[in-house]
Scaffold this motif. Structure first.
Motif, PDB file in Angstrom:
ATOM      1  N   ALA A 110       0.795  -1.118  -0.070  1.00  0.00           N
ATOM      2  CA  ALA A 110       0.008  -0.041  -0.145  1.00  0.00           C
ATOM      3  C   ALA A 110       0.819   1.332   0.054  1.00  0.00           C
ATOM      4  O   ALA A 110       0.434   2.330  -0.672  1.00  0.00           O
ATOM      5  N   GLN A 111       1.960   1.129   0.722  1.00  0.00           N
ATOM      6  CA  GLN A 111       2.789   2.427   0.854  1.00  0.00           C
ATOM      7  C   GLN A 111       3.245   2.665  -0.567  1.00  0.00           C
ATOM      8  O   GLN A 111       3.627   3.890  -0.950  1.00  0.00           O
ATOM      9  N   LEU A 112       3.892   1.583  -1.063  1.00  0.00           N
ATOM     10  CA  LEU A 112       4.631   1.774  -2.313  1.00  0.00           C
ATOM     11  C   LEU A 112       3.603   2.124  -3.324  1.00  0.00           C
ATOM     12  O   LEU A 112       3.785   2.961  -4.393  1.00  0.00           O
ATOM     13  N   GLN A 113       2.402   1.727  -3.480  1.00  0.00           N
ATOM     14  CA  GLN A 113       0.954   2.235  -4.282  1.00  0.00           C
ATOM     15  C   GLN A 113       1.157   3.635  -4.263  1.00  0.00           C
ATOM     16  O   GLN A 113       0.680   4.412  -5.116  1.00  0.00           O
ATOM     17  N   HIS A 114       1.085   3.961  -2.877  1.00  0.00           N
ATOM     18  CA  HIS A 114       0.760   5.560  -2.482  1.00  0.00           C
ATOM     19  C   HIS A 114       1.725   6.358  -3.120  1.00  0.00           C
ATOM     20  O   HIS A 114       1.465   7.499  -3.489  1.00  0.00           O
ATOM     21  N   GLU A 115       2.981   5.960  -2.728  1.00  0.00           N
ATOM     22  CA  GLU A 115       4.083   6.811  -3.053  1.00  0.00           C
ATOM     23  C   GLU A 115       4.409   6.598  -4.624  1.00  0.00           C
ATOM     24  O   GLU A 115       5.379   7.472  -4.992  1.00  0.00           O
ATOM     25  N   ALA A 116       3.935   5.930  -5.465  1.00  0.00           N
ATOM     26  CA  ALA A 116       3.928   5.768  -6.942  1.00  0.00           C
ATOM     27  C   ALA A 116       3.647   7.048  -7.467  1.00  0.00           C
ATOM     28  O   ALA A 116       2.723   7.519  -7.103  1.00  0.00           O
ATOM     29  N   GLU A 117       4.425   7.556  -8.688  1.00  0.00           N
ATOM     30  CA  GLU A 117       3.933   8.725  -9.364  1.00  0.00           C
ATOM     31  C   GLU A 117       2.681   8.516 -10.064  1.00  0.00           C
ATOM     32  O   GLU A 117       2.587   7.417 -10.641  1.00  0.00           O
ATOM     33  N   PRO A 118       1.881   9.562 -10.176  1.00  0.00           N
ATOM     34  CA  PRO A 118       0.426   9.312 -11.053  1.00  0.00           C
ATOM     35  C   PRO A 118       0.856   9.217 -12.444  1.00  0.00           C
ATOM     36  O   PRO A 118       0.038   8.466 -13.023  1.00  0.00           O
ATOM     37  N   SER A 119       1.781   9.667 -13.114  1.00  0.00           N
ATOM     38  CA  SER A 119       2.202   9.502 -14.289  1.00  0.00           C
ATOM     39  C   SER A 119       2.509   8.015 -14.742  1.00  0.00           C
ATOM     40  O   SER A 119       2.450   8.046 -15.975  1.00  0.00           O
ATOM     41  N   ALA A 120       2.843   7.481 -13.899  1.00  0.00           N
ATOM     42  CA  ALA A 120       3.334   6.168 -14.361  1.00  0.00           C
ATOM     43  C   ALA A 120       2.230   5.308 -14.562  1.00  0.00           C
ATOM     44  O   ALA A 120       2.278   4.319 -15.363  1.00  0.00           O
ATOM     45  N   GLY A 121       1.078   5.561 -14.211  1.00  0.00           N
ATOM     46  CA  GLY A 121      -0.245   4.782 -14.439  1.00  0.00           C
ATOM     47  C   GLY A 121      -0.456   3.523 -13.748  1.00  0.00           C
ATOM     48  O   GLY A 121       0.618   3.087 -12.859  1.00  0.00           O
ATOM     49  N   PRO A 122      -1.337   2.698 -14.230  1.00  0.00           N
ATOM     50  CA  PRO A 122      -1.485   1.290 -13.219  1.00  0.00           C
ATOM     51  C   PRO A 122      -0.460   0.432 -13.557  1.00  0.00           C
ATOM     52  O   PRO A 122      -0.273  -0.460 -12.691  1.00  0.00           O
ATOM     53  N   SER A 123       0.316   0.531 -14.664  1.00  0.00           N
ATOM     54  CA  SER A 123       1.263  -0.502 -14.862  1.00  0.00           C
ATOM     55  C   SER A 123       2.385  -0.358 -14.018  1.00  0.00           C
ATOM     56  O   SER A 123       3.101  -1.416 -13.497  1.00  0.00           O
ATOM     57  N   ALA A 124       2.683   0.595 -13.458  1.00  0.00           N
ATOM     58  CA  ALA A 124       3.886   0.995 -12.439  1.00  0.00           C
ATOM     59  C   ALA A 124       3.347   0.327 -11.399  1.00  0.00           C
ATOM     60  O   ALA A 124       4.239  -0.087 -10.481  1.00  0.00           O
ATOM     61  N   GLY A 125       2.390   0.599 -10.861  1.00  0.00           N
ATOM     62  CA  GLY A 125       1.628  -0.001  -9.513  1.00  0.00           C
ATOM     63  C   GLY A 125       1.763  -1.440  -9.762  1.00  0.00           C
ATOM     64  O   GLY A 125       2.157  -2.114  -8.572  1.00  0.00           O
ATOM     65  N   ALA A 126       1.501  -1.923 -10.745  1.00  0.00           N
ATOM     66  CA  ALA A 126       1.425  -3.514 -10.798  1.00  0.00           C
ATOM     67  C   ALA A 126       2.866  -3.883 -10.717  1.00  0.00           C
ATOM     68  O   ALA A 126       3.087  -5.069  -9.991  1.00  0.00           O
ATOM     69  N   GLU A 127       3.717  -3.134 -11.293  1.00  0.00           N
ATOM     70  CA  GLU A 127       5.264  -3.599 -11.281  1.00  0.00           C
ATOM     71  C   GLU A 127       5.782  -3.573  -9.811  1.00  0.00           C
ATOM     72  O   GLU A 127       6.552  -4.455  -9.433  1.00  0.00           O
ATOM     73  N   LEU A 128       5.361  -2.562  -9.102  1.00  0.00           N
ATOM     74  CA  LEU A 128       5.942  -2.260  -7.732  1.00  0.00           C
ATOM     75  C   LEU A 128       5.260  -3.157  -6.982  1.00  0.00           C
ATOM     76  O   LEU A 128       5.980  -3.427  -5.782  1.00  0.00           O
ATOM     77  N   GLY A 129       4.085  -3.675  -7.269  1.00  0.00           N
ATOM     78  CA  GLY A 129       3.447  -4.574  -6.143  1.00  0.00           C
ATOM     79  C   GLY A 129       3.953  -6.221  -6.557  1.00  0.00           C
ATOM     80  O   GLY A 129       3.409  -6.956  -5.930  1.00  0.00           O
ATOM     81  N   ALA A 130       4.556  -6.512  -7.809  1.00  0.00           N
ATOM     82  CA  ALA A 130       4.735  -7.756  -8.260  1.00  0.00           C
ATOM     83  C   ALA A 130       5.755  -8.386  -7.365  1.00  0.00           C
ATOM     84  O   ALA A 130       5.545  -9.479  -6.925  1.00  0.00           O
ATOM     85  N   GLU A 131       6.887  -7.405  -6.907  1.00  0.00           N
ATOM     86  CA  GLU A 131       7.750  -7.945  -5.882  1.00  0.00           C
ATOM     87  C   GLU A 131       7.504  -8.209  -4.707  1.00  0.00           C
ATOM     88  O   GLU A 131       7.785  -9.588  -3.899  1.00  0.00           O
ATOM     89  N   PRO A 132       6.665  -7.725  -3.938  1.00  0.00           N
ATOM     90  CA  PRO A 132       6.010  -7.975  -2.375  1.00  0.00           C
ATOM     91  C   PRO A 132       5.096  -9.280  -2.667  1.00  0.00           C
ATOM     92  O   PRO A 132       5.027 -10.245  -1.935  1.00  0.00           O
ATOM     93  N   ALA A 133       4.329  -9.291  -3.731  1.00  0.00           N
ATOM     94  CA  ALA A 133       3.503 -10.482  -3.917  1.00  0.00           C
ATOM     95  C   ALA A 133       4.356 -11.980  -4.213  1.00  0.00           C
ATOM     96  O   ALA A 133       3.984 -12.858  -3.680  1.00  0.00           O
ATOM     97  N   SER A 134       5.386 -11.705  -4.905  1.00  0.00           N
ATOM     98  CA  SER A 134       6.164 -12.796  -5.174  1.00  0.00           C
ATOM     99  C   SER A 134       6.867 -13.241  -3.925  1.00  0.00           C
ATOM    100  O   SER A 134       7.010 -14.471  -3.494  1.00  0.00           O
ATOM    101  N   ALA A 135       7.340 -12.218  -3.151  1.00  0.00           N
ATOM    102  CA  ALA A 135       7.977 -12.463  -1.709  1.00  0.00           C
ATOM    103  C   ALA A 135       6.827 -13.368  -1.082  1.00  0.00           C
ATOM    104  O   ALA A 135       7.283 -14.176  -0.039  1.00  0.00           O
ATOM    105  N   LEU A 136       5.748 -13.101  -0.940  1.00  0.00           N
ATOM    106  CA  LEU A 136       4.674 -13.324  -0.198  1.00  0.00           C
ATOM    107  C   LEU A 136       4.611 -14.720  -0.429  1.00  0.00           C
ATOM    108  O   LEU A 136       4.293 -15.728   0.359  1.00  0.00           O
ATOM    109  N   ALA A 137       4.305 -15.169  -1.911  1.00  0.00           N
ATOM    110  CA  ALA A 137       4.007 -16.361  -2.428  1.00  0.00           C
ATOM    111  C   ALA A 137       5.237 -17.260  -1.912  1.00  0.00           C
ATOM    112  O   ALA A 137       5.147 -18.735  -1.313  1.00  0.00           O
TER     113      ALA A 137
END
Length: 469
Positions: A110-137
């Motif tokens: 949530a913190q990474l998604q909040h601090e992500a730049e708006p110009s990056a769009g949804p794809s940047a948020g998905a990339e930032l959240g991919a690493e924690p998701a893989s670590a959790l898995a």
């Protein structure tokens, strides 16, 4: 009318009494006695009261045994439950840690998604959240693996515990059986049968042999200590290498058929040579300077650094180091002596520096199927003949008793030898320092005709070579 009725009245009374007697139960006689004169038992007509059942001692013992078994089983179950509880506690701790890490990863996402730049769009948020998701898995997969491993360990523990219980019960049964057999095996006079101690050889030899003869003087050089042989050639009874370092073969060439072949090939330096015996190559000390050379040392005792009280397998293949105390092995010696006639030279030295020798013009060992039976020829020398008494006898060790004695000579003599009943020589016995030793049995390194059975020699060596040399 009244008179007939009166006459019929006694008849009716008699009939009534007879009917009452037949209908009512028969009464017993009752005696009324004065209370102060009552001394005997009083019988009564009621049914006999059943006596309480006697307590059976065997049933009580059986019940106590069952209670004891149930208590032991309950203790085992409690122990297993404690072990399972510990495993379950570890699993719960892992799960709790997993939940904490999941919550932390959610916060980071949530913190990474909040601090992500708006110009990056949804794809940047998905990339930032991919690493924690893989670590959790990955963490979840590790938790599952740890849980499965804990379950397998618990199952294995249950199996081992059951196996341990079976083995403990078997050991207990065997112990009880052994105790019963010991009680049920009396001797001839009602006592436990005992094996008489082995016969002893004379403490003082029949012929005292020194080193005054020519043969003894010829061995003085070979029997001196290594420290006194700085300018002399070392013999088979001396330490072949200083500081315990293994000596190397005189030449890389080889392996040789025996030390005599190496001597004929021109190798005149004593040392460790490689010998080919069938499909195997063994290392042995070759004495190339004593009495013409070509001798293969098959046994040497000099400092007590090697334990010769060992098993049949060790005596078969050999043990020790060729540059120190060692036994070449029954099988290698059999391979050597099966190629032709060999002679045996036995060199002895006491703690006073006196030496003696015993030469046998024929020596061989039978195969293992005949327990490496000893074959000897005629004796020559000044040490006295203490080996011919062992001729035609199989080799015996503590775990292979082949001697002629009712007990185990190898156990009493604490070595391996061609024991008879028991020994006139015991060159593989205990190396006692100082010569004369005190022991319950004659277990030293002795040669009965040289210093007696109660004297443990300082140095001994056994050497063989082909008789044709």
């Amino acid at each position: 009318m009244a008179a007939p009725r009166l006459r019929a009245l006694p008849l009716l009374l008699l009939l009534g009494a007879s009917w009452a007697q037949t209908a009512a139960p028969r009464c017993t006689y009752t005696f009324v006695l004065p209370a102060q004169k009552f001394t005997g038992a009083v019988c009564w007509s009621g049914a006999a009261r059943p006596a309480p059942e006697a307590v059976n001692a065997s049933e009580v013992a059986a019940l106590r045994m069952r209670v004891g078994q149930h208590e032991a089983l309950l203790r085992d179950l409690q122990r297993l439950a404690a072990a399972d509880g510990a495993v379950a506690g570890e699993v719960r701790a892992l799960r709790k840690e997993s939940r904490g890490l999941s919550a932390r990863l959610g916060q980071l996402r949530a913190q990474l998604q909040h601090e992500a730049e708006p110009s990056a769009g949804p794809s940047a948020g998905a990339e930032l959240g991919a690493e924690p998701a893989s670590a959790l898995a990955l963490l979840g997969e590790r938790v599952l693996n740890a849980t499965a491993e804990a379950q397998r360990a618990a199952a294995r523990f249950h199996q081992l515990d059951a196996k341990f219980q079976e083995l403990a019960q078997l050991v207990s049964q065997q112990g009880g059986l052994i105790a019963r057999l010991e009680r049920l095996c009396p001797g001839g006079a009602g006592e436990q049968q005992q094996v008489p101690p082995p016969p002893l050889v004379p403490v003082v030899p029949l012929t005292l042999v020194g080193s005054t003869s020519n043969a003894g003087r010829s061995l003085d050089t070979a029997l001196e200590s290594p420290r006194d042989q700085t300018l002399r050639q070392q013999g088979p009874l001396a330490s072949p290498s200083p500081a315990g370092r293994p000596a190397s073969p005189t030449k890389p060439a080889g392996p040789w058929q025996d030390c005599a072949e190496a001597h004929q090939a021109g190798h005149r330096q004593s040392g460790v040579y490689e010998l080919r015996l069938g499909r195997h190559v063994v290392s042995a000390w070759c004495e190339q300077q004593l009495e013409g050379g070509g001798w293969t040392v098959i046994q040497r005792r000099q400092d007590g650094s090697v334990n010769f009280f060992t098993t049949w397998q060790q005596y078969k293949v050999g043990f020790g180091r060729p540059d120190g105390e060692y036994w070449l092995g029954l099988e290698p010696v059999h391979q050597l002596t099966s190629r032709g006639d060999h002679e045996l030279l036995v060199l002895l030295e006491d703690w006073g520096g006196r030496g003696a020798r015993a030469l046998y013009d024929n020596f061989s060992l039978e195969p293992e199927s005949d327990h490496y039976r000893l074959r000897l020829g005629q004796y020559h020398g000044d040490a006295g003949d203490s080996l011919s008494w062992h001729n035609d006898k199989p080799f015996s060790t503590v775990d292979r008793d082949r001697d002629s004695y009712s007990g185990n000579c190898a156990l009493y003599q604490r070595g391996g030898w061609w024991y008879h009943a028991c020994a006139h020589s015991n060159l593989n016995g205990v190396w006692h320092r100082g010569g004369h030793y005190r022991s319950r049995y004659q277990d030293g390194v002795y040669w009965a005709e040289f210093r007696g059975g109660a004297y443990s020699l300082k140095k001994v060596a056994m050497l063989i070579r082909p008789a044709r040399l």
